[in-house]
Design a protein around this motif. Structure first.
Motif, PDB file in Angstrom:
ATOM      1  N   GLY A 163       0.848  -1.054   0.060  1.00  0.00           N
ATOM      2  CA  GLY A 163      -0.006  -0.149  -0.060  1.00  0.00           C
ATOM      3  C   GLY A 163       0.682   1.316   0.166  1.00  0.00           C
ATOM      4  O   GLY A 163       0.238   2.277   0.222  1.00  0.00           O
ATOM      5  N   PHE A 164       2.064   1.038  -0.191  1.00  0.00           N
ATOM      6  CA  PHE A 164       3.023   2.411   0.067  1.00  0.00           C
ATOM      7  C   PHE A 164       3.390   2.785  -1.395  1.00  0.00           C
ATOM      8  O   PHE A 164       4.170   1.848  -2.083  1.00  0.00           O
ATOM      9  N   ILE A 165       3.201   4.000  -1.891  1.00  0.00           N
ATOM     10  CA  ILE A 165       3.907   4.346  -3.137  1.00  0.00           C
ATOM     11  C   ILE A 165       5.253   4.399  -3.357  1.00  0.00           C
ATOM     12  O   ILE A 165       5.667   4.134  -4.562  1.00  0.00           O
ATOM     13  N   ASP A 166       6.038   4.839  -2.409  1.00  0.00           N
ATOM     14  CA  ASP A 166       7.529   4.673  -2.653  1.00  0.00           C
ATOM     15  C   ASP A 166       7.943   3.449  -1.734  1.00  0.00           C
ATOM     16  O   ASP A 166       9.394   3.473  -1.917  1.00  0.00           O
ATOM     17  N   GLY A 167       7.170   2.717  -1.242  1.00  0.00           N
ATOM     18  CA  GLY A 167       7.988   1.517  -0.574  1.00  0.00           C
ATOM     19  C   GLY A 167       8.480   1.662   0.593  1.00  0.00           C
ATOM     20  O   GLY A 167       9.288   0.940   1.056  1.00  0.00           O
ATOM     21  N   THR A 168       8.333   2.692   1.414  1.00  0.00           N
ATOM     22  CA  THR A 168       8.872   3.127   2.613  1.00  0.00           C
ATOM     23  C   THR A 168       8.165   3.610   3.562  1.00  0.00           C
ATOM     24  O   THR A 168       7.049   4.565   3.321  1.00  0.00           O
ATOM     25  N   TRP A 169       8.072   2.841   5.058  1.00  0.00           N
ATOM     26  CA  TRP A 169       7.110   3.641   5.732  1.00  0.00           C
ATOM     27  C   TRP A 169       7.331   5.079   6.279  1.00  0.00           C
ATOM     28  O   TRP A 169       6.403   5.936   6.300  1.00  0.00           O
ATOM     29  N   TRP A 170       8.536   5.609   6.285  1.00  0.00           N
ATOM     30  CA  TRP A 170       8.950   6.865   6.549  1.00  0.00           C
ATOM     31  C   TRP A 170       8.286   7.794   5.581  1.00  0.00           C
ATOM     32  O   TRP A 170       7.566   8.812   6.091  1.00  0.00           O
ATOM     33  N   GLY A 171       8.539   7.522   4.507  1.00  0.00           N
ATOM     34  CA  GLY A 171       7.971   8.590   3.435  1.00  0.00           C
ATOM     35  C   GLY A 171       6.475   8.432   3.116  1.00  0.00           C
ATOM     36  O   GLY A 171       5.904   9.451   3.245  1.00  0.00           O
ATOM     37  N   SER A 172       6.023   7.389   3.030  1.00  0.00           N
ATOM     38  CA  SER A 172       4.538   7.262   2.756  1.00  0.00           C
ATOM     39  C   SER A 172       3.751   7.567   4.220  1.00  0.00           C
ATOM     40  O   SER A 172       2.317   7.821   3.875  1.00  0.00           O
ATOM     41  N   VAL A 173       4.134   7.239   5.047  1.00  0.00           N
ATOM     42  CA  VAL A 173       3.297   7.415   6.370  1.00  0.00           C
ATOM     43  C   VAL A 173       3.814   8.253   7.443  1.00  0.00           C
ATOM     44  O   VAL A 173       3.077   9.444   7.844  1.00  0.00           O
ATOM     45  N   GLN A 174       5.047   8.378   8.004  1.00  0.00           N
ATOM     46  CA  GLN A 174       5.408   8.828   9.461  1.00  0.00           C
ATOM     47  C   GLN A 174       5.760  10.160   9.050  1.00  0.00           C
ATOM     48  O   GLN A 174       5.793  11.059  10.189  1.00  0.00           O
ATOM     49  N   PHE A 313      16.707   1.617 -13.634  1.00  0.00           N
ATOM     50  CA  PHE A 313      17.301   1.450 -12.295  1.00  0.00           C
ATOM     51  C   PHE A 313      16.980   2.251 -11.276  1.00  0.00           C
ATOM     52  O   PHE A 313      17.094   2.035 -10.179  1.00  0.00           O
ATOM     53  N   TRP A 314      16.004   3.401 -11.722  1.00  0.00           N
ATOM     54  CA  TRP A 314      15.467   4.251 -10.591  1.00  0.00           C
ATOM     55  C   TRP A 314      14.240   3.823 -10.540  1.00  0.00           C
ATOM     56  O   TRP A 314      13.332   3.464 -11.431  1.00  0.00           O
ATOM     57  N   HIS A 315      13.570   3.778  -9.247  1.00  0.00           N
ATOM     58  CA  HIS A 315      11.989   3.196  -9.087  1.00  0.00           C
ATOM     59  C   HIS A 315      11.595   4.239  -8.430  1.00  0.00           C
ATOM     60  O   HIS A 315      11.763   5.191  -7.584  1.00  0.00           O
ATOM     61  N   GLY A 316      10.182   4.102  -8.717  1.00  0.00           N
ATOM     62  CA  GLY A 316       9.136   5.219  -8.100  1.00  0.00           C
ATOM     63  C   GLY A 316       7.717   5.094  -8.498  1.00  0.00           C
ATOM     64  O   GLY A 316       7.248   4.094  -9.062  1.00  0.00           O
ATOM     65  N   ASP A 317       6.826   5.924  -8.335  1.00  0.00           N
ATOM     66  CA  ASP A 317       5.389   5.870  -8.416  1.00  0.00           C
ATOM     67  C   ASP A 317       5.046   6.764  -9.703  1.00  0.00           C
ATOM     68  O   ASP A 317       5.752   7.067 -10.437  1.00  0.00           O
ATOM     69  N   GLY A 359      11.232   2.178 -13.002  1.00  0.00           N
ATOM     70  CA  GLY A 359      10.573   0.810 -12.527  1.00  0.00           C
ATOM     71  C   GLY A 359       9.917   0.991 -11.180  1.00  0.00           C
ATOM     72  O   GLY A 359       9.867   2.143 -10.548  1.00  0.00           O
ATOM     73  N   THR A 360       9.342  -0.022 -10.633  1.00  0.00           N
ATOM     74  CA  THR A 360       8.679  -0.132  -9.417  1.00  0.00           C
ATOM     75  C   THR A 360       9.471  -0.709  -8.652  1.00  0.00           C
ATOM     76  O   THR A 360      10.503  -1.407  -8.976  1.00  0.00           O
ATOM     77  N   SER A 361       9.411  -0.639  -7.155  1.00  0.00           N
ATOM     78  CA  SER A 361      10.242  -1.385  -6.128  1.00  0.00           C
ATOM     79  C   SER A 361      10.123  -2.990  -6.492  1.00  0.00           C
ATOM     80  O   SER A 361      11.343  -3.652  -6.180  1.00  0.00           O
ATOM     81  N   PRO A 365      15.575  -5.581 -10.362  1.00  0.00           N
ATOM     82  CA  PRO A 365      15.971  -6.958 -10.303  1.00  0.00           C
ATOM     83  C   PRO A 365      16.550  -7.210  -9.060  1.00  0.00           C
ATOM     84  O   PRO A 365      16.817  -6.443  -8.022  1.00  0.00           O
ATOM     85  N   ARG A 366      16.607  -8.492  -8.365  1.00  0.00           N
ATOM     86  CA  ARG A 366      16.927  -8.992  -7.022  1.00  0.00           C
ATOM     87  C   ARG A 366      18.154  -8.374  -6.864  1.00  0.00           C
ATOM     88  O   ARG A 366      18.224  -8.005  -5.462  1.00  0.00           O
ATOM     89  N   TRP A 367      19.275  -8.774  -7.842  1.00  0.00           N
ATOM     90  CA  TRP A 367      20.514  -8.237  -7.497  1.00  0.00           C
ATOM     91  C   TRP A 367      20.515  -6.807  -7.042  1.00  0.00           C
ATOM     92  O   TRP A 367      21.198  -6.238  -5.950  1.00  0.00           O
ATOM     93  N   HIS A 368      19.839  -5.929  -7.851  1.00  0.00           N
ATOM     94  CA  HIS A 368      19.708  -4.651  -7.523  1.00  0.00           C
ATOM     95  C   HIS A 368      19.008  -4.377  -6.087  1.00  0.00           C
ATOM     96  O   HIS A 368      19.559  -3.522  -5.229  1.00  0.00           O
ATOM     97  N   ARG A 369      18.218  -5.118  -5.689  1.00  0.00           N
ATOM     98  CA  ARG A 369      17.666  -4.671  -4.366  1.00  0.00           C
ATOM     99  C   ARG A 369      18.621  -5.082  -3.259  1.00  0.00           C
ATOM    100  O   ARG A 369      18.603  -4.533  -2.112  1.00  0.00           O
ATOM    101  N   VAL A 370      19.283  -6.222  -3.613  1.00  0.00           N
ATOM    102  CA  VAL A 370      20.123  -6.627  -2.516  1.00  0.00           C
ATOM    103  C   VAL A 370      21.220  -5.640  -2.500  1.00  0.00           C
ATOM    104  O   VAL A 370      21.615  -5.376  -1.326  1.00  0.00           O
ATOM    105  N   VAL A 371      21.851  -5.379  -3.387  1.00  0.00           N
ATOM    106  CA  VAL A 371      23.099  -4.291  -3.506  1.00  0.00           C
ATOM    107  C   VAL A 371      22.660  -3.142  -2.750  1.00  0.00           C
ATOM    108  O   VAL A 371      23.346  -2.483  -1.985  1.00  0.00           O
ATOM    109  N   LEU A 372      21.249  -2.503  -3.036  1.00  0.00           N
ATOM    110  CA  LEU A 372      20.852  -1.293  -2.337  1.00  0.00           C
ATOM    111  C   LEU A 372      20.703  -1.281  -0.847  1.00  0.00           C
ATOM    112  O   LEU A 372      20.945  -0.530  -0.196  1.00  0.00           O
TER     113      LEU A 372
END
Length: 404
Positions: A163-174, A313-317, A359-361, A365-372
């Motif tokens: 339910g989070f457009i940017d994939g983070t609690w801090w940005g989307s909610v807090q 390589f950049w991800h967003g909504d 892209g979306t979160s 690619p899995r390797w991209h998420r791991v490295v980030l």
């Protein structure tokens, strides 16, 4: 602030945990709380529940003695003296330029964008804030708060990520309620009835986010209220209509745009991440040389941006995508000023018709998420290492992500 009522002093702590209580449906109990703030917290439970239907807001309750009136004593007007949340970025700088006659105090929060463990970066940011001609003759206040460390944001992100457009609690909610609540004791002590928080840019789309008019403008306490500022302006509008005229008129500005681990070798901005590249493009189209306001630019950094923009390589909504599309439409047929520099002209001519892939979160690619993830973990846990070594590591990781 030692003389302030505990009902007001408790507000920063409440602001940081209210959204957690909304999400999990748990009550909060305090001895005393400002009645106007408590009433706002009750209303915000419904608002956050509407934005995020998976939140169990029905289980939320704020318990404790409610002190004072349930609405602000003072009715504010747009010309009243104000306090501004100030990060040094484009949004808050635009708000300060527009409201420089009203803004009496600035609050910069250590523990929000800059981690409490990153003393070096914090010192850099403080020097930018302190030495700016925009901040002269204003009260500069530092609020040190463990906003992101107190709550396990990554765990909440995993729980509610769909339910989070940017994939983070801090940005989307807090962040909106947490940051504005931190300012309430300072505003009360200074007798300021307005707290301004700069608006975010979602390309004209009304998306659920932790800071927006529908949430920020509901926040009140007995001495005043919060205002979500410049909601009608996109970030490109702020640069074109507010920041660029200020700079062209002789105003000096050093923007703090980027909070990537390691950042650039000479300041707060790496010049390669999406936020830096988008701001660089906006500045160029507004006729401002990015390096004149603290953003490094080079043929290599623009080449890195081209790779990232076309390879997803950049991800967003949808807001991110709309912002990039608007920028493409804004590239003029004739490129002048800083845009006429040969390597910049070539980049903008490519950009005008490029097929942008954001892209979306989930699609990364899995390797991209791991490295980030490793990059972010290292930024949090290895702050004791020498700064230059951390910057070198960050640049190596950026290359792996296609941003170097």
């Amino acid at each position: 602030m030692a003389d302030l009522d505990p009902a007001v002093l408790v507000v920063p702590a409440l602001g940081n945990i209210l959204t957690l209580a909304y999400a999990l449906g748990i009550p909060i109990e305090v001895d005393r709380v400002d009645a106007a703030y408590a009433a706002a917290a009750d209303r915000l439970a419904e608002t956050f529940g509407a934005m995020y239907p998976r939140f169990d807001v029905k289980g939320f309750e704020l318990r404790g003695e409610r002190v004072g009136p349930v609405a602000p004593v003072t009715v504010t007007v747009k010309t009243d003296p104000a306090l501004l949340l100030f990060s040094g970025g484009a949004d808050s700088s635009s708000s300060l330029i527009e409201h420089r006659r009203e803004v009496r105090a600035l609050v910069t929060v250590w523990g929000a964008d800059v981690r409490l463990t990153d003393q070096t970066l914090w010192d850099q940011l403080c020097s930018v804030v302190r030495d700016s001609e925009l901040t002269a003759d204003r009260r500069l206040i530092v609020a040190r708060a463990n906003l992101q460390d107190l709550i396990d944001g990554p765990a909440l992100t995993r729980k509610f990520e769909s339910g989070f457009i940017d994939g983070t609690w801090w940005g989307s909610v807090q962040h909106g309620l947490a940051l504005t609540s931190v300012t309430v004791p300072a505003a009360t002590a200074l007798g300021l009835s307005r707290v301004l928080i700069a608006g975010s840019d979602f390309g004209g789309l009304d998306l659920p986010w932790g800071s927006s008019p529908r949430t920020d403008n509901q926040i009140r306490w007995s001495g005043g209220q919060v205002e979500h500022d410049q909601a009608d302006l996109s970030r490109a509008d702020k640069i074109t209509k507010v920041i660029a005229p200020y700079v062209r008129g002789g105003g000096r500005l050093n923007l703090a745009i980027c909070y990537q681990p390691g950042r650039g070798p000479d300041g707060l901005n790496c010049g390669r991440c999406e936020k830096c590249q988008q701001t660089i493009t906006q500045l160029l189209l507004a006729g401002i040389a990015p390096d004149a306001v603290g953003l490094p630019i080079s043929p290599q950094s623009l080449a890195a941006g081209r790779r990232a923009l076309t390879r997803g390589f950049w991800h967003g909504d949808d807001g991110h995508r709309a912002a990039w599309r608007r920028l493409q439409l804004d590239v003029p047929a004739t490129l002048t000023g800083p845009c006429a520099v040969p390597y910049i002209r070539a980049h903008l001519e490519w950009f005008r018709t490029a097929k942008i892939v954001i892209g979306t979160s989930d699609a990364a690619p899995r390797w991209h998420r791991v490295v980030l993830g490793v990059q972010r973990l290292g930024a949090r846990t290895l702050s004791w290492l020498p700064l230059q070594f951390r910057k070198w590591c960050s640049r190596r990781v950026a290359r792996l992500l296609g941003e170097g």
